[in-house]
Design a protein around this motif. Sequence first.
Motif: not given
Length: 397
Positions: A280, A284, A287
């Motif tokens: 995360d 993430l 992204q």
Amino acid sequence: SKILKGFESPYNATVVNKMNDAGAVMLGKLNMDEFAMGSSTENSSVQKTANPWDLNCVPGGSSGGAAASVSANTAVISIGSDTGGSIRQPAAFCGCVGLKPTYGRVSRYGLVAFASSLDQIGPFTKDIEDSALMMNVLSGRDEYDATSADIPVPDYRDTLGQDVAGLKIGLPKEYFTDALGDEMRSKVEAAVEVLKGQGATIVDVELPHTDYGIAVYYIIATAEASANLARFDGVRYGHRSADAKDVKEMYTLTKSEGFGPEVQRRIMLGTYVLSSGYYDAYYLKAQKVRALIRRDFDRAFEKCDVIVTPTTPSAAFEFGAKSQDPLEMYLNDIYTSTVNLAGVPAISMPCGLTDAKLPAGLQIIGKPFAEAEIFRVAHAYEQNRGFDMGIAPAGKV
Ligand code: GLN
């Protein structure tokens, strides 16, 4: 890579078949950074490649051999791949033309995958017309590559010779900061003046997330690389360690013996950013920022037709100058990696020589699948720049 020593491909890449079908004469394979990881070709597992303009300098990377071969007049054209700048940066360092097409424009069937959401194949040439001709051959949908786009391929020669009057050229201020060397800045500014003289309109655009490009690129690229390189395990093909006592040791020894230091560093970084607990915070998050970078380009292209920037902050550097400091090396991709993150096309072409007689590169970025527009602007600049790049000293016979 030593991990593929002695390995013979059982089939051709689609781009190789296309070149053969078009009547090209294949001369050979070219040196590069191992698994396309690098910006100087110093990560090659086999040998050194020098810059034809100054043999003490690197040719750039990772497709250093492809760029050097064209500039040294040993090949008329060559092919490379670009994940974060590996066609454009060596083209800039070696004074030739290198195009990274739109993600999906050229089939990657047969290309060894590095970072699958970023990799593209593209041509190295001496001039813009040859680049357009190459794209006529290389582009198009391929049933063997699901990411290749089913979008018609124009004749890329059609826009060559069209004038640029009325075309809007965007200049992003984020690319013209203190990180950009003075000589590079003045070469790029002079190129912009040439285009202005041809009737183009210059507009300021913003790419506010440019600063995050390197960080985001090196998280996403390493994450994808760690997944892609898992297949080189000594079981299926390539090198297998002779010293292993059990299967676990076989994996470890095979990879330690077969992969060079930079490849190992990337696999470890990529595995780390994907691991539970860090996913995360790194992958993430990266992204999400990638989506913002893409949006920056969408918004900028509402105001202009193409974006013009330097390809690199400075010209080719000497061997060893950055090889001890990976971060320093990664900073080479500052102007190129966001283009891959956004998936848009971009070309690098020569815009002069520095005082040290090293080439400077001009980058022209286009909208998705608007390679023809890039060629139009690039050709107008090439035909009107008022100087001849001449031949690299090592290319003279
Ligand atoms: N220099 C960048 C890297 O090392 C880009 C490489 C590439 O485009 N293949 O990852």
